[in-house]
Design an enzyme around this catalytic site. Sequence first.
Site, mmCIF file in Angstrom:
data_model
loop_
_atom_site.group_PDB
_atom_site.id
_atom_site.type_symbol
_atom_site.label_atom_id
_atom_site.label_comp_id
_atom_site.label_asym_id
_atom_site.label_seq_id
_atom_site.Cartn_x
_atom_site.Cartn_y
_atom_site.Cartn_z
ATOM 1 N N CYS A 1 25.934 72.055 70.838
ATOM 2 C CA CYS A 1 26.687 73.266 71.161
ATOM 3 C C CYS A 1 27.839 73.439 70.182
ATOM 4 C CB CYS A 1 27.215 73.191 72.596
ATOM 5 S SG CYS A 1 28.108 74.683 73.104
ATOM 6 N N ILE A 2 27.872 74.580 69.504
ATOM 7 C CA ILE A 2 28.931 74.841 68.536
ATOM 8 C C ILE A 2 30.260 75.110 69.222
ATOM 9 C CG2 ILE A 2 27.327 75.715 66.817
ATOM 10 C CD1 ILE A 2 28.104 78.546 67.719
#
Length: 377
Positions: free
Chosen positions: A231-232
């Site tokens: 997840c960025i």
Amino acid sequence: MKWEKLKPPEPDDPMCCCECDVSQCCDCEDLDEAFNSWLKSRHLKCGFQSPVLQAITENLEISMIPALVLLPLLLRIAALHFLLGVTVLTILPILVLWYYYATHQKKRRTLFFLTLALYSLAYMYYLFITEILPRGDVSHIQLCTVTTGMILTIVSLINTKRGPGFVTPDLYDTHKHDKHERIEVNGDVKTTKKSNIGQWVQCPVCKIMRPPRAGHCRTCGACVLRLDHHCIWINSCVGQANHRSFLMTLGLFLVTSVYGMSLVLHSICPGHYVLTAAFYCPGVYAQFSTALCFTCVWYSGIITAGLFYLMVVQLLNISFNVTEREAQLALRRGTGHWRLCGLILVTGEHSHGFTHNWLEFLTMTHGSSQSTQTDLV
């Protein structure tokens, strides 16, 4: 040293995926080293480059600057006029998506998205305290609710950042020791082999044995138990140890954001329904403070819509017991099928019904391995 020219892959050669989970896959480490060496050799031929400048470029994290400097500036520019607001709020998501794909292709960790999320949350709360609260339309209970929601979101985010559950070399040794169980029959001790659910495979990058549903993240550089995705927005992987807290963070953020936006619209557009006020609020640009709050509501709405879509996909994946990584692999191999208008790619490999899938997700352990790379950024 004379560098050999890299031979381009033939059309029938298997392409190497980032997960290296296909049966016949090239050696990613050798390919990456050869390609990086080839790029460095070409770069050195192009001209002079200062070693100091190169070191600063490689180590300096400049991705935090746009979020900390440009975000409040652009939001204030957007509040000057309606057309400027439409232009800025259209360009901002495009730039964020462009930066996401540029970072995703390079498999690099970046603080940009985490900084953007945290700073947006703090800046929206700052405007709520300085611009909305003095208007006298927000009660103390409502203020406490928004503050509590923001604090719980940050606490849940910190808990999520404690680690997704990394695979360690000693995990396979423990698994082999536990594969056999000792039972006593009429005073005699016998050893029986437990049923093996799933096959352990060796990671081509880490060179360690990993359990079923685990995967290697090229961004974090490690294998993660029940890897869902990198997840960025949290600058970390989502895996077996933090998947539930990640889902809780999303839920807390969405509830707090929607509730905060409704309070702001109720204050700057009195007498209008919340949904109507978001599209039609007469006289909102008469004062800069109300225009800024209205612009921030739309900015928050864009972020909330994106995270709401992520939340829906996560809920569907859990309902069908499929991870995002497994869906991507099934898409490459053509073994899955789309459901619910293309919102989810179902593999059917691990699904045992809606109730059992959610029970498995809610009761799954953190795993026997916790991250030694825990960080809060």
